[in-house]
Design a protein around this motif. Structure first.
Motif, PDB file in Angstrom:
ATOM      1  N   LYS A   1      19.808   0.527  -9.605  1.00 58.96           N
ATOM      2  CA  LYS A   1      18.917   0.671  -8.459  1.00 58.96           C
ATOM      3  C   LYS A   1      19.757   1.050  -7.249  1.00 58.96           C
ATOM      4  CE  LYS A   1      17.834  -3.636  -9.133  1.00 58.96           C
ATOM      5  NZ  LYS A   1      17.255  -4.978  -8.998  1.00 58.96           N
ATOM      6  N   SER A   2      19.111   1.642  -6.276  1.00 57.38           N
ATOM      7  CA  SER A   2      19.864   1.910  -5.057  1.00 57.38           C
ATOM      8  C   SER A   2      18.953   1.733  -3.857  1.00 57.38           C
ATOM      9  CB  SER A   2      20.429   3.327  -5.074  1.00 57.38           C
ATOM     10  OG  SER A   2      19.403   4.258  -4.845  1.00 57.38           O
TER      11      SER A   2
ATOM     12  N   CYS B   1      15.377   3.576  -3.500  1.00 58.96           N
ATOM     13  CA  CYS B   1      14.544   3.574  -2.298  1.00 58.96           C
ATOM     14  C   CYS B   1      15.371   3.925  -1.076  1.00 58.96           C
ATOM     15  CB  CYS B   1      13.927   2.197  -2.095  1.00 58.96           C
ATOM     16  SG  CYS B   1      12.817   1.725  -3.405  1.00 58.96           S
TER      17      CYS B   1
ATOM     18  N   LYS C   1      10.957  -7.922   7.328  1.00 59.39           N
ATOM     19  CA  LYS C   1      12.145  -7.454   6.596  1.00 59.39           C
ATOM     20  C   LYS C   1      11.841  -6.215   5.767  1.00 59.39           C
ATOM     21  CE  LYS C   1      14.071 -10.989   4.373  1.00 59.39           C
ATOM     22  NZ  LYS C   1      15.060 -11.879   3.763  1.00 59.39           N
TER      23      LYS C   1
ATOM     24  N   LYS D   1      19.348  -9.139   1.946  1.00 59.86           N
ATOM     25  CA  LYS D   1      18.642  -7.890   1.651  1.00 59.86           C
ATOM     26  C   LYS D   1      18.893  -7.425   0.222  1.00 59.86           C
ATOM     27  CE  LYS D   1      17.156  -6.280   5.820  1.00 59.86           C
ATOM     28  NZ  LYS D   1      15.997  -5.489   6.134  1.00 59.86           N
TER      29      LYS D   1
ATOM     30  N   HIS E   1      12.867  -9.842  -6.426  1.00 63.74           N
ATOM     31  CA  HIS E   1      11.812 -10.814  -6.702  1.00 63.74           C
ATOM     32  C   HIS E   1      11.250 -10.656  -8.101  1.00 63.74           C
ATOM     33  CE1 HIS E   1      11.543 -12.314  -2.591  1.00 63.74           C
ATOM     34  NE2 HIS E   1      11.885 -11.090  -2.265  1.00 63.74           N
ATOM     35  N   VAL E   2      11.814  -9.734  -8.838  1.00 66.32           N
ATOM     36  CA  VAL E   2      11.245  -9.422 -10.138  1.00 66.32           C
ATOM     37  C   VAL E   2      12.231  -9.703 -11.256  1.00 66.32           C
ATOM     38  CG1 VAL E   2      10.361  -7.562 -11.546  1.00 66.32           C
ATOM     39  CG2 VAL E   2       9.736  -7.671  -9.160  1.00 66.32           C
TER      40      VAL E   2
ATOM     41  N   ARG F   1       7.328  -2.493 -11.461  1.00 65.88           N
ATOM     42  CA  ARG F   1       7.360  -3.373 -12.621  1.00 65.88           C
ATOM     43  C   ARG F   1       5.955  -3.703 -13.126  1.00 65.88           C
ATOM     44  NH1 ARG F   1      11.125  -7.184 -14.127  1.00 65.88           N
ATOM     45  NH2 ARG F   1      10.315  -8.656 -15.618  1.00 65.88           N
ATOM     46  N   TYR F   2       5.011  -3.925 -12.206  1.00 65.75           N
ATOM     47  CA  TYR F   2       3.693  -4.394 -12.628  1.00 65.75           C
ATOM     48  C   TYR F   2       2.648  -3.285 -12.692  1.00 65.75           C
ATOM     49  CZ  TYR F   2       5.976  -8.816 -12.192  1.00 65.75           C
ATOM     50  OH  TYR F   2       6.878  -9.841 -12.347  1.00 65.75           O
TER      51      TYR F   2
ATOM     52  N   LEU G   1      10.365  -3.601   6.853  1.00 65.87           N
ATOM     53  CA  LEU G   1      10.400  -2.411   7.700  1.00 65.87           C
ATOM     54  C   LEU G   1      11.804  -1.811   7.690  1.00 65.87           C
ATOM     55  CD1 LEU G   1       8.456  -3.903  10.717  1.00 65.87           C
ATOM     56  CD2 LEU G   1       7.626  -2.169   9.155  1.00 65.87           C
TER      57      LEU G   1
ATOM     58  N   ARG H   1      12.750  -1.708  -0.868  1.00 64.72           N
ATOM     59  CA  ARG H   1      13.083  -1.813  -2.290  1.00 64.72           C
ATOM     60  C   ARG H   1      12.448  -3.038  -2.931  1.00 64.72           C
ATOM     61  NH1 ARG H   1      16.227  -5.116  -4.823  1.00 64.72           N
ATOM     62  NH2 ARG H   1      16.917  -5.882  -2.814  1.00 64.72           N
ATOM     63  N   ALA H   2      12.442  -4.155  -2.175  1.00 70.81           N
ATOM     64  CA  ALA H   2      11.910  -5.397  -2.749  1.00 70.81           C
ATOM     65  C   ALA H   2      10.464  -5.202  -3.195  1.00 70.81           C
ATOM     66  CB  ALA H   2      12.009  -6.511  -1.719  1.00 70.81           C
TER      67      ALA H   2
ATOM     68  N   GLU I   1      10.207  -2.533  -6.243  1.00 72.40           N
ATOM     69  CA  GLU I   1      10.512  -3.100  -7.557  1.00 72.40           C
ATOM     70  C   GLU I   1       9.294  -3.783  -8.156  1.00 72.40           C
ATOM     71  OE1 GLU I   1      13.898  -5.755  -8.207  1.00 72.40           O
ATOM     72  OE2 GLU I   1      15.025  -4.389  -6.936  1.00 72.40           O
ATOM     73  N   ILE I   2       8.574  -4.519  -7.309  1.00 75.14           N
ATOM     74  CA  ILE I   2       7.387  -5.238  -7.783  1.00 75.14           C
ATOM     75  C   ILE I   2       6.311  -4.241  -8.219  1.00 75.14           C
ATOM     76  CG2 ILE I   2       5.508  -6.757  -7.034  1.00 75.14           C
ATOM     77  CD1 ILE I   2       7.520  -8.136  -5.217  1.00 75.14           C
TER      78      ILE I   2
ATOM     79  N   ALA J   1       5.021 -12.675  -8.052  1.00 68.90           N
ATOM     80  CA  ALA J   1       6.132 -11.965  -7.418  1.00 68.90           C
ATOM     81  C   ALA J   1       5.868 -11.782  -5.931  1.00 68.90           C
ATOM     82  CB  ALA J   1       6.340 -10.616  -8.092  1.00 68.90           C
TER      83      ALA J   1
ATOM     84  N   GLN K   1      13.119   2.888  -8.263  1.00 71.68           N
ATOM     85  CA  GLN K   1      14.459   2.329  -8.449  1.00 71.68           C
ATOM     86  C   GLN K   1      15.408   2.732  -7.340  1.00 71.68           C
ATOM     87  OE1 GLN K   1      15.533   3.554 -12.358  1.00 71.68           O
ATOM     88  NE2 GLN K   1      14.616   1.771 -13.312  1.00 71.68           N
TER      89      GLN K   1
ATOM     90  N   GLY L   1       6.533 -14.788  -3.860  1.00 70.72           N
ATOM     91  CA  GLY L   1       7.942 -14.944  -3.516  1.00 70.72           C
ATOM     92  C   GLY L   1       8.355 -14.003  -2.405  1.00 70.72           C
ATOM     93  N   LEU L   2       7.805 -12.807  -2.426  1.00 70.65           N
ATOM     94  CA  LEU L   2       8.197 -11.799  -1.433  1.00 70.65           C
ATOM     95  C   LEU L   2       7.726 -12.180  -0.036  1.00 70.65           C
ATOM     96  CD1 LEU L   2       9.377  -8.864  -1.104  1.00 70.65           C
ATOM     97  CD2 LEU L   2       7.032  -8.089  -1.238  1.00 70.65           C
TER      98      LEU L   2
END
Lengths: 552, 575
Positions: free
Chosen positions: A258-259, B66, B193, A302, A306-307, B79-80, B195, B71-72, B75-76, B133, B64, B136-137
């Motif tokens: 990932k990046s 970003c 966070k 950062k 979460h996954v 994934r879903y 942004l 990114r957080a 990813e979610i 997820a 993958q 948690g975020l």
């Protein structure tokens, strides 16, 4: 208190009383049957903690599991006599090895095999390279001095080239500290089994813990995007540089790359401005080695996912703004790092590279802000690759005089390096699975409330089978299969140990059970148990009576 | 422990790669906007919108790598298998009657709905994992979202973005609300966070917890959807809108007059735009300036836009932060000519109220009043989301408009199942012109299992807001964005055939019969004692008979007696 009357007088009144007594005894028997014969087993069955029968003795026997690594090493020499001598010498040297069971074979070598060789690369392409993981070939190349000043040259595949003047001692040294790394292997196992007594070696401390999948995250930090604009195709760079190595490591584990870009994230440390006194007056900023750990903390928040539950390797490029550039890392002695690479590695976490924007762009006042800058992909990714190798467990090799290795050009991983890595990981996984199973079995012995359901039970069985199987495979030198078995063992053991179903009844302590059972069971059971005595006496009396009647 | 790297890496570089590295700029854009609207009631509505547009295929692999997109979250979403995601976290109730329509309507508490891609296998499971997820975020209790409090309404929600297939299949939709959720700083911080400029630069620096949580209404939003990349719509882009809606009551701010300024509302001036933003604008609705209390803006707005939308004219002062040469702190102030004058409140075309009826703890009812102020009949869809522990009866559904019962156009009802699914009722209605329509339903109060009561059970149980959806023919009081637009700018002069509004009503709270929670333990103790006490005599009566005792005594007693007599004899002797 009731006293049993002798019922042998035979009067009608006595018979009546005897009948009544019989009813009472039947009632008492009924109570005893319902409560003791039916009730107790039922209670036992319904409140029992479900536990599949487990191979405790086999788990205990894993302690004495004989883990030796069988390995074939072929030695090819032009002169068969020299080959035989080398084999005998090496056998003698490695006789004392506790971990390895080396089988040395002398292979005849035809002169024509080497006739067409003009460079080390030609040797690499020769057909005599061993194919099987874990095997090695020591190949004598008479004119090795034509290509290199070294006496011994480790190839890219599973071959070590040595010149005609190389002794068995030299070869054994190369084998010992480069190719087999026995000391490191033994220390790894020892540190896992007795962590309070032995410490991991340098490479073991850096290596990421074993897992089925790793996340690799590349982060670019640009603290002042209004002043510096980075022109960089990060996904493409990752694809080009990291993918080949990850492809070669894919047997070991899976990887998710990932990046991300982070802006306005600062290092939270104040670098010192240094002006070089010697002539040039070159000004730069210095970051002392001691404060490097503080850099990671502000970045951490950062980086989390979460996954994913996989261990993550973090690679961070920090690009300082022009006013704070160039920024260099200084060692404790007040010197810059050798080779001028401003990067550092944090064991089991990842690496950070400080990449300074070129001074041509920074000092050119005619360029308006934000200044465009394309980072040097090759330089940054090269450092990341070196760090990734260390983090994945490919150690830096100790230098041995007049021993060299072929440089990596077409591949990013030497096959013998990969074999060594497989060996470390196999031993690590085997030891870890063994320890996990043993602590689980110990825990089950100590805490009776732990549930072991069928799924957990079957993964424990699988883990034990795999550990035993992997040890057998290692002995016969089937390294890749042994690795797969040990991985399966490790994952199954971890899955069994961390299964949430184990904890299902753990919150229900014994004292609470007794608090409920005693007030109910004690007053109920005492009269029933006491009545057993009179039942017994009555039955016994009847038997006596009957036998007496018969005798009469 | 740190180890400075000595390794020289020269040997590792693969030469064949270098030629293929061609720098391509990331195709993503970030816009930040703030809309300030003084309301006739004297409140000030502040709406922040941070839009990230990313020209990339809406695939799991795209997320993958970003750049500006968080990114957080990516990813979610990847994934879903999420197709579209809407989250709102709200404290307070939006008063449609006096405040008009917000840009994004949100139910009090937490609200979450998502469309999944058609390739998703087990949607209920994915939905639960997605909610976990996200909890948690954003530090929200979304972990309590599962099939037992989720619906897939058929009419109320449509995909907001583009869809691949023509027919909408609502089985890929899940909708859930947590009306009891309390929204606070711990949600704002992780939200900020996400942004690209964090809260370091730009309009997001105005979002200071202390000045957000003293408002009458605040709502955080996060809306993700696929949109068209261009007018031909041959390619997709990903659009992420992060929104904050705030309603300030100038009386609470306590300055004695109606004047407001950025500094007064947010506690801080603006230091500049986010350098990563392509657009950084502040819009101030000055329509009220002409009809209501007159105010003067300082500094004078560089531009004023007149927007006509659905026959309704409004005027906006526009400040382009990027164009302004800001030195120090920038502030916009509105100074009123008179101290406190409220405008005439013209309520919007459609608004609703809801309340509980009934008495005691046996039978209850819910009444929703829909006000239609339009001169024409309006079609609305009414969605009711009632938790499973409130049994609802469809036969009690009564819809009365201006005293006359009306028949719904459509009815969808799925009765709830204890611990498995909530009661779902969706009704399509035609509200007569200038009418008040009452929708009433009756329910029962029930006992729950003792472990199902929440902590502080006497506080009561919440019933989530009903959602009322309608396509309004006029644009009065309407601030929402058009479906084809991404930014606030796109809502200017955006006249369309209809204006979609989704009103959320009040959440309700009911008191369920609550048991005494120490009871089960008392019952166990008491029954055990009673059984134990009763068993002894019963056993004795059935197994033993009273009988005259033999003179001959038990040897134990004899032994005791002999001991006693001996000791007494000894004593006598001693004395």
């Amino acid at each position: 208190m009731i006293l049993k009357e002798e019922t042998s007088d035979g009067s009608t009144k006595g018979e009546d009383a005897e009948d009544n007594d019989a009813y009472r005894i039947f009632a008492a028997i009924a109570y005893a049957v319902v409560l003791i014969v039916i009730g107790l087993p039922l209670w036992w069955k319904t409140t029992d903690v479900y536990r599949v029968s487990l191979p405790y003795s086999r788990i205990a026997a894993l302690d004495s599991l004989d883990v030796t690594l069988g390995m074939n090493i072929s030695i090819s020499t032009i002169d068969p006599a020299r080959g035989g001598r080398l084999v005998a010498d090496l056998k003698d040297i490695f006789k004392t090895s506790k971990l390895f069971q080396l089988t040395f074979l002398a292979l005849p070598l035809e002169k024509k095999d080497l006739a067409s060789v003009h460079s080390p690369e030609d040797l690499e392409n020769a057909s005599l390279q061993p194919r099987k993981p874990g095997e090695l070939l020591l190949l004598e190349v008479p004119g090795l001095s034509r290509f290199t000043a070294n006496h011994v040259l480790a190839g890219l595949k599973r071959t070590v080239y040595f010149s005609s003047e190389t002794t068995a001692v030299k070869l054994s040294e190369v084998l010992e500290s480069w190719l087999l790394q026995e000391k490191s292997l033994r220390q790894t196992v020892a540190a896992m089994t007795a962590p309070t007594e032995t410490d991991q070696d340098r490479s073991g401390r850096r290596r990421m813990p074993t897992a089925a999948e790793y996340d690799i995250m590349i982060t670019v930090v640009n603290p002042e995007p209004e002043k510096l604009h980075l022109n960089w195709d990060l996904p493409q760079a990752v694809q080009d540089y990291l993918e080949p190595l990850l492809q070669e490591l894919s047997l070991l584990a899976a990887y998710a790359v990932k990046s991300q870009w982070l802006y306005f994230v600062t290092l939270n440390v104040q670098p010192k401005l240094v002006t070089e006194t010697s002539g040039s007056g070159y000004q730069h900023y210095a970051l002392a080695e001691d404060i490097l750990p503080q850099i990671i903390t502000p970045l951490e928040k950062k980086l989390a996912s979460h996954v994913s539950r996989n261990p993550c390797l973090n690679f961070i490029v920090y690009i300082p703004p022009c006013e704070a550039a160039p920024l260099h890392i200084y060692r404790r002695q007040g010197m810059r790092v050798k080779g001028g690479v401003d990067a550092f590695l944090s064991p089991r976490w990842g690496g950070i590279v400080i990449h300074n924007p070129s001074s041509l762009i920074c000092h050119n006042t005619s360029v308006p802000e934000p200044k465009e800058y394309s980072p040097d992909t090759a330089a940054i990714m090269g450092i990341f690759l070196a760090q990734l190798r260390l983090l994945m467990g490919i150690p830096e090799l100790k230098e041995i005089s007049r021993v060299g290795q072929l440089p990596l050009s077409t591949v990013s991983l030497r096959q013998w390096e990969f074999d060594a890595l497989l060996r470390v990981r196999t031993l690590e996984q085997l030891t870890s699975a063994k320890l996990t199973l043993q602590s689980l079995s110990q825990l089950l012995g100590e805490i009776s409330n732990i549930v072991i359901n069928d799924a957990v039970g079957s993964s424990i069985y699988r883990a034990v089978n795999c550990v035993e199987h992997a040890a057998d495979l290692l002995k016969t030198g089937q390294l890749d299969q042994a690795f797969n078995e040990s991985k399966e063992a490790f994952l199954s053991a971890e899955a069994a140990f961390t299964d949430p179903s184990l904890l299902a009844l753990l919150y229900f302590p014994d004292d609470q059970k007794y608090a409920v059972y005693i007030p109910l069971f004690l007053p109920v059971m005492i009269p029933v148990i006491l009545s057993l005595k009179s039942i017994h006496a009555w039955l016994f009396g009847r038997m006596n009576f009957k036998t007496k009647l018969k005798e009469d | 422990m740190m180890v400075v790297l000595h390794t020289i890496f020269s040997g590792l570089l693969c030469l064949q790669c270098i030629s293929s590295v061609i720098c391509t700029p990331q195709k993503d854009y970030f816009d930040e906007e703030l809309l300030l609207k003084p309301l006739p009631s004297g409140h000030v509505y502040a709406y922040f919108q941070f839009t990230t547009l990313w020209d990339v295929d809406f695939e799991a692999t795209s997320f993958q790598h970003c750049h500006l997109f968080p990114r957080a979250l990516g990813e979610i979403v990847g994934r879903y298998n999420v197709q579209e995601l809407h989250i709102s976290l709200t404290e307070g109730l939006w008063r449609h009657e006096t405040w008009g329509y917000p840009v994004h309507d949100a139910a009090p508490g937490a609200e979450l709905w998502a469309w999944f891609k058609e390739s998703t296998k087990n949607i209920d499971k994915t939905w639960k994992e997605l909610a976990g997820a996200l909890s948690g975020l954003l530090c929200v209790s979304f972990n309590f979202v599962d099939a037992s409090n989720s619906l897939n309404p058929e009419f109320t929600f449509r995909p907001a973005g583009i869809v691949s297939s023509g027919a909408v299949n609502s089985s890929y939709l899940r909708y859930s609300t947590l009306p009891r959720e309390i929204v606070c700083t711990e949600n704002l911080t992780p939200w900020k966070k996400l942004l690209p400029c964090d809260a370091k630069k730009g309009l997001s620096t105005l979002l200071n917890a202390g000045h957000i949580h003293n408002t009458n209404y605040h709502s955080l939003g996060l809306h993700l959807r696929p949109v068209c990349r261009d007018t031909t719509c041959s390619q997709m882009s990903v659009e992420l809108r992060q929104t904050v809606s705030l309603v300030y009551d100038m009386v609470i701010l306590g300055t004695g007059n109606q004047d407001w300024s950025i500094k007064k509302l947010f506690g801080i001036g603006l230091s500049g735009a986010c350098p990563l933003a392509t657009m950084s604008n502040i819009y101030i609705d000055i329509a009220l300036n002409e009809t209501g209390a007159h105010f003067q803006l300082t500094p004078t707005p560089p531009a004023v836009i007149t927007s006509t939308r659905g026959g309704h004219k409004s005027k906006f002062a526009v400040y382009d932060i990027k164009a302004l040469d800001i030195d120090g702190m920038f502030n916009i102030a509105a100074v009123y000519s008179s101290s406190r004058v409220y405008g005439v409140n013209i309520p919007p075309v459609l608004f609703a109220n809801r309340y509980i009826i009934g008495y005691g703890q046996e039978r209850g009812g819910i009444v929703t009043k829909l006000h239609n102020g339009h001169w024409q009949a309006l079609d609305v869809v009414y969605l009711e989301n009632i938790p499973w522990f409130i049994p609802l009866y469809l036969h009690t559904l009564k819809i009365v408009a201006n005293g006359k019962e009306i028949k719904p156009l459509l009815k969808r009802f799925i009765p709830g199942k204890a611990r498995a699914r909530p009661y779902y009722l969706e009704v399509a209605l035609r509200l007569p012109a200038r009418s008040i329509t009452e929708i009433s339903l009756e329910f029962d109060y029930v006992f729950l299992k003792w472990q199902e009561y929440p902590p502080d059970a006497n506080h009561g149980f919440y019933i989530g807001a009903a959602v009322i959806t309608s396509l309004l023919p006029v644009g009065r009081n309407y601030t929402g964005l058009p479906q084809d637009g991404s930014t606030i700018t796109s809502s200017f002069n955006a006249s369309r055939d209809g204006y979609l509004v989704q009103l959320r009503t009040e959440t309700l709270i009911i008191t369920m019969p609550t048991p005494d929670f120490s009871m089960p333990y008392n019952v166990i103790c008491l029954t055990c004692t009673v059984i134990a006490l009763a068993f002894g005599p019963l056993h004795n009566i059935t197994t033993k008979r009273l009988r005259l005792k033999n003179k001959e005594q038990n040897y134990v007693i004899r032994w005791f007696k002999s001991k006693l007599t001996r000791s007494s004899e000894m004593k006598e002797k001693q004395s």
